[in-house]
Design an enzyme around this catalytic site. Structure first.
Site, short mmCIF file in Angstrom:
data_model
loop_
_atom_site.label_atom_id
_atom_site.label_comp_id
_atom_site.label_asym_id
_atom_site.label_seq_id
_atom_site.Cartn_x
_atom_site.Cartn_y
_atom_site.Cartn_z
N ASP A 153 2.32 1.99 3.36
CA ASP A 153 3.22 0.99 3.98
C ASP A 153 4.66 1.43 3.85
O ASP A 153 5.49 1.14 4.71
CB ASP A 153 3.15 -0.37 3.25
CG ASP A 153 1.80 -1.01 3.29
OD1 ASP A 153 1.00 -0.65 4.15
OD2 ASP A 153 1.57 -1.89 2.43
N ASP B 153 -10.70 -12.09 10.82
CA ASP B 153 -9.72 -12.17 9.73
C ASP B 153 -8.33 -12.34 10.34
O ASP B 153 -7.59 -11.38 10.50
CB ASP B 153 -9.82 -10.88 8.91
CG ASP B 153 -9.11 -10.94 7.59
OD1 ASP B 153 -8.80 -12.06 7.14
OD2 ASP B 153 -8.87 -9.89 7.00
N HIS C 118 -10.99 -14.03 3.53
CA HIS C 118 -12.20 -13.24 3.22
C HIS C 118 -13.33 -14.17 2.76
O HIS C 118 -14.49 -13.94 3.06
CB HIS C 118 -11.90 -12.20 2.14
CG HIS C 118 -10.92 -11.15 2.56
ND1 HIS C 118 -10.53 -10.12 1.74
CD2 HIS C 118 -10.25 -10.96 3.72
CE1 HIS C 118 -9.66 -9.34 2.37
NE2 HIS C 118 -9.47 -9.85 3.58
N ASP D 234 -0.84 -12.48 1.97
CA ASP D 234 -1.45 -11.47 2.83
C ASP D 234 -1.64 -12.15 4.19
O ASP D 234 -2.76 -12.48 4.59
CB ASP D 234 -2.77 -10.98 2.23
CG ASP D 234 -3.30 -9.76 2.96
OD1 ASP D 234 -2.70 -9.39 3.98
OD2 ASP D 234 -4.31 -9.20 2.51
N HIS E 222 0.88 -1.18 0.00
CA HIS E 222 0.00 0.00 0.00
C HIS E 222 0.91 1.22 0.00
O HIS E 222 2.00 1.19 0.60
CB HIS E 222 -0.83 0.10 1.28
CG HIS E 222 -1.73 -1.05 1.59
ND1 HIS E 222 -1.29 -2.20 2.18
CD2 HIS E 222 -3.07 -1.19 1.44
CE1 HIS E 222 -2.31 -3.02 2.37
NE2 HIS E 222 -3.40 -2.43 1.92
N ASP F 72 -4.91 -13.63 -2.70
CA ASP F 72 -4.25 -13.33 -1.43
C ASP F 72 -4.26 -14.62 -0.62
O ASP F 72 -5.33 -15.11 -0.18
CB ASP F 72 -4.96 -12.19 -0.68
CG ASP F 72 -4.33 -10.84 -1.01
OD1 ASP F 72 -3.49 -10.78 -1.93
OD2 ASP F 72 -4.68 -9.83 -0.35
N GLU G 253 -9.18 -13.58 -1.67
CA GLU G 253 -8.41 -13.90 -0.45
C GLU G 253 -9.09 -15.02 0.33
O GLU G 253 -10.29 -14.99 0.58
CB GLU G 253 -8.28 -12.64 0.43
CG GLU G 253 -7.56 -12.96 1.74
CD GLU G 253 -7.06 -11.73 2.49
OE1 GLU G 253 -6.68 -10.74 1.85
OE2 GLU G 253 -7.07 -11.78 3.73
#
Ligand code: XUL
Ligand code: CO
Length: 440
Positions: A103, A306, A270, A338, A100, A295, A267
């Site tokens: 980050d 999560d 998710h 991730d 990101h 992910d 992901e």
């Protein structure tokens, strides 16, 4: 300066090895589907978890102190983390990373100042990527961490916040292009709501579509050729996220005529939060020709949030990789970890061990998926639906029937053909495939 002096290049030692710093199933040069495991799997390190993760949770303060935490300035710290990323990926033998905007560089007082700091780090990152061969799988913008995004970004009630988010994404797409990223991800950080009592759902959804359209237009305008990826998630941090799952986000994209511009970054954790399996989400994206990237992580169904754990569950990786083989691979996407090490994983080298565990689990899952296909697993499903290959079934599939025809066909029929689902048999084939792949 070496950040991981205790770790050498991670080598493949094979299934009999118990060395925590060696691959047991992931042999990067092993041939697979006309390429190698390395190029098929396209593993990626997530900058945020690996270099910013400090073990903090809702109940406790940071648990890890990293060498870069001693840097004199925040910019020095950012540059040290770039060096740590390059060293980590070289030693692990991973060619990609994801990040990101926030980050990799700290924020300034205004967006202009923030962008200038970001540019400095991007210049350095670009140079280090060139010299090491490290590549960018995808970039993204953090539109959820700062308090300005309390009500969301593209779905905020504040037009100023909408504009801020737009300018931030504009810059993030620019730097992703600058670093030659293969994709750009939109995860709807706080794009959702916590109570409908204070929410204009229709305006929020329309604005989200307006935002995504402008983003796609801008990517076109500057000639960014990477995939634009929506990453669905049903909840967290809001109670209800708009990009709930692949099916919901597909319907949303189609309503606004955006489906040609976006694919999905699926992901694992998710998917489980949405009450789906990973392979359900991959299948839904694949059959709609919208599977873009992954992910890679796993959740804990007992905890139910999560947890972003490193993936080690071979049933999940095998069934996931089955979808990837059927998709003809995941390129130009990849498998981005991730995932974060547990708060209790206090040794910095646990970062290596965790990635090795994830890479081995996906490599073994991929080989097991191939065994599964070789075992005739697909043929079983084909056979189960074979009534649609001839007679009335063929007519239905070809769109040549009406309710009148179907009634006429069935009204006086005494016996109905019904094949067995044989779930238990198929589950033994799955076990067999994993065991065979592991034994090779
Ligand atoms: C959050 C999450 C994000 C996205 C990128 O659950 O998965 O890290 O992958 O914004
Ligand atoms: Co993610």
């Amino acid at each position: 300066m070496a950040f991981f002096p205790g770790v050498d290049k991670i080598e493949f030692e094979g299934k009999n090895s118990t060395n925590p710093f060696a691959f047991k199933f992931y042999n990067p040069n092993e041939p697979f589907e006309k390429t190698t495991l390395r190029d098929y799997l396209r593993f990626s390190v997530a900058f945020w978890h690996t270099f910013n993760g400090n073990g903090q949770d809702m109940f406790g303060s940071p648990a890890f102190i990293r060498p870069w935490d001693n840097a004199k300035t925040s910019l020095d710290k950012a540059l040290m983390k770039v060096d740590a990323l390059v060293e980590f990926c070289e030693k692990l033998g991973v060619n990609y990373f994801c990040f990101h905007d926030r980050d990799i560089a700290p924020e300034g007082k205004t967006l202009r100042e923030t962008n200038a700091i970001l540019d400095k780090v991007v210049d350095y990152l670009k140079a280090r990527m060139k010299e090491s061969g490290l590549k960018l799988l995808w970039g993204t913008a953090n539109l959820f961490g700062h308090p300005r995004y309390a009500h969301g970004a593209a779905t905020s009630c504040s037009a100023d916040v909408f504009a801020y988010a737009a300018a931030q994404v504009k810059k993030a797409i620019e730097i992703t292009k600058e670093l030659n990223g293969d994709g750009y991800v939109f995860w709807g950080g706080r794009e959702g709501y916590t109570t409908l009592l204070n929410t204009d759902m229709q305006l929020e959804l329309d604005n989200l579509a307006r935002f995504l359209r402008m983003a796609a237009d801008y990517a076109d305008e500057i000639g960014f050729k990477g995939q634009l990826l929506i990453e669905p998630k049903p909840m967290e941090p809001t109670k209800h996220q708009y990009d709930y799952d692949v099916a919901t986000a597909t319907a949303f994209l189609r309503k606004y005529g955006l489906e040609k511009h976006f694919k999905f970054n699926v992901e694992v954790n998710h998917a489980t939060l949405a009450g789906h399996t990973f392979n359900h989400e991959l299948r839904y994206a694949r059959i709609n020709d919208m599977l873009g990237s992954i992910d890679a992580n796993q959740g804990d169904l007992f905890l139910g949030w999560d947890t972003d754990q490193f993936p080690t569950n071979l049933y999940i990786t095998t069934l996931g990789m089955y979808e990837i083989i059927k998709n003809g691979g995941i390129k130009p996407g990849g498998l981005n970890f991730d995932a974060k090490i547990r708060r209790e994983s206090l040794d910095i080298n646990d970062l290596f061990i965790a990635h090795i565990a994830g890479m081995d689990s996906f490599a073994l899952g991929l080989k097991a998926a191939k065994e599964l296909i070789n075992s005739g697993f697909d043929k079983f499903v084909e056979e189960k639906y074979s009534s649609f290959n001839q007679g009335i079934g063929k007519k239905i599939v070809e769109g040549n029937t009406s309710f009148n025809d179907l009634e006429r066909y069935i009204l006086d029929k005494e016996s109905i053909l019904l094949p067995s689902g044989s779930q238990e048999y198929l589950e033994t084939l799955l076990n067999r495939a994993i065991l065979l792949a592991g034994a090779k």
